[in-house]
Scaffold this active site. Structure first.
Site, short mmCIF file in Angstrom:
data_model
loop_
_atom_site.label_atom_id
_atom_site.label_comp_id
_atom_site.label_asym_id
_atom_site.label_seq_id
_atom_site.Cartn_x
_atom_site.Cartn_y
_atom_site.Cartn_z
CE1 TYR A 1 -59.26 28.25 -0.27
CE2 TYR A 1 -59.00 28.98 -2.54
CZ TYR A 1 -58.83 29.19 -1.19
OH TYR A 1 -58.22 30.35 -0.76
CE LYS B 1 -47.28 27.67 9.96
NZ LYS B 1 -46.54 28.89 10.34
CG ASP C 1 -45.08 31.71 9.01
OD1 ASP C 1 -44.36 31.04 8.24
OD2 ASP C 1 -45.18 31.45 10.22
CG ASP D 1 -56.99 32.85 -3.12
OD1 ASP D 1 -56.86 33.85 -3.84
OD2 ASP D 1 -58.08 32.53 -2.61
CG ASP E 1 -55.17 38.55 -4.56
OD1 ASP E 1 -54.99 38.15 -5.73
OD2 ASP E 1 -56.31 38.77 -4.09
MG MG Z 1 -57.68 35.76 -4.70
#
Ligand code: MG
Ligand code: NAI
Length: 359
Positions: A140, A190, A222, A246, A250
């Site tokens: 990001y 990963k 994964d 992120d 969630d």
């Molecule tokens: Mg989020």
């Protein structure tokens, strides 16, 4: 005297923050803590009064505080503002200004609410995990980034980059948090395709050597996504980089099924932390005293734990919330349609938690 800066913000933010403040005030003295409170503006209300979602003086006050307790920002009134003057900018700016590099999102299921989850109760009961997400690095923020036209084709790029200092400090946050819990850390990566993940594995293992009382496992991102819905109870602390965190935070939140119950903490150096419910400003129910204040109250519990080094105070608050739910008390969002159960308003739920605390 420890100073707590209150940033109630917009919508239901002020309603839920008020209940969390009452809990902080009632619990602190019992654990030998003295708190002082100051209140400031952030988000839409700050745009209205000061023409900016976050004034510099608020950042200064936050820096001079032990902790910041935030409600929520935003609402339809400000949806047409230009990007730089939108309420969310205030949130991004304060997180950056305070150098908050670790985001902690617990996902636990109170026994009384196990049937709110989209998963079967026998999978969900007893979930108690904490996602520790790196917040200021990775894809990001990495450079180079941007778009270009290459031989007539649109192209875009982002860069995932971490150095060992950034990895080591978030790993330490995770191991320290695990010491207050079940002492198990799962590092999510990963490694089979990303050099960045290989460095994470190396550095996390180095930090693990300083925490021999905590066990460590590495898990591919994964397969972690699958295990979170299949066997969520196996996790204690999950630590991972920004993008994976992120998404997984969630996912972990959703398996609990109750947006009005989810707290969060964002931590920087020296114990300074910002605490806020995961939910937004809920303009659809604002001003009616029906919002669920428990996510904000559980955020106050995290404030005791991480900024005031008072885990017993945090446990007292969580215990009171569990007792209130066990006694069948619910805000409207926790009641299934047709259940016909009487509901409490926001302030009445705050009263119930205070009563369970014996305050
Ligand atoms: Mg989020
Ligand atoms: P939201 O989380 O505000 O609301 C989603 C749904 O959940 C709504 O139906 C709301 O009534 C309900 N809800 C949320 N919190 C609740 C609570 N404590 N008690 C009972 N019901 C609750 O998300 P939404 O609707 O996507 O966004 C509304 C506004 O909030 C937008 O302006 C958005 O930008 C902002 N927002 C702010 C966040 C923050 O301040 N960290 C995070 C997410 C959204």
């Amino acid at each position: 005297m420890d100073r707590v800066l209150l940033l109630p913000g917009d919508g239901i933010g002020p309603e839920v923050t008020e209940q969390a403040r009452r809990v902080l005030e009632a619990v602190a003295p019992r654990f030998g803590l003295r708190l002082s409170f100051e209140e400031e503006r952030i988000g839409g209300i700050s745009i209205d009064e000061r023409g900016t979602p976050l004034a510099d003086l608020v950042v200064e006050k936050a820096r001079a505080s032990r902790a910041v307790l935030l409600g929520a920002v935003g609402g339809p009134k400000w949806d047409a503002e230009p990007v730089d003057r939108r309420p969310e900018k205030g949130l991004l700016r304060i997180r950056k200004a305070l150098g908050l590099y670790a985001n902690l999102r617990p996902a636990s299921v109170f026994a009384a609410l196990a049937d709110a989850s989209p998963l079967r109760p026998e999978i969900v009961e007893g979930i108690d995990l904490l996602v520790v997400r790196e917040l200021t690095g990775g894809l990001y923020f990495g450079e180079p980034r941007g778009r270009a036209l290459v031989q007539g084709r649109r192209e875009a790029r982002n860069t995932m980059v971490y150095d060992e200092v950034e990895i080591a400090r978030i790993a330490r946050t995770a191991f320290e948090a695990a010491r207050l819990r079940r002492r198990h850390v799962t590092h999510v990566h990963k490694q089979n395709v990303l050099e960045v993940s290989q460095l994470w594995v190396e550095v996390v293992e180095e930090v693990a050597k300083d925490h021999p009382d905590v066990t460590l496992a590495h898990q591919l991102v994964d397969s972690c996504a699958m295990l979170l819905v299949k066997e969520p109870r196996r996790f204690d602390v999950i630590v991972t980089e920004n993008l994976f965190g992120d998404i997984l935070s969630d996912e972990a939140a959703m398996i609990t099924g109750s947006l009005g119950m989810l707290p969060s903490a964002s931590l920087g150096e020296g114990g300074l932390g910002l605490y806020e419910p995961v939910h937004g400003s809920a303009p659809d129910i604002a001003g009616r005293d029906i919002a669920n204040p428990l996510a904000a109250i559980l955020s106050a519990a995290m404030l005791f734990e991480h900024s005031l080094a008072a885990p017993e105070a945090a446990a007292a608050v969580r215990g009171a919330v569990a007792a209130v739910l066990d006694a069948g008390k619910r805000t409207g969002d926790l009641v299934l349609p047709g259940e016909g159960r009487p509901t409490l308003g926001c302030r009445a739920m705050g009263d119930a938690v205070l009563a369970a605390l014996g305050a």
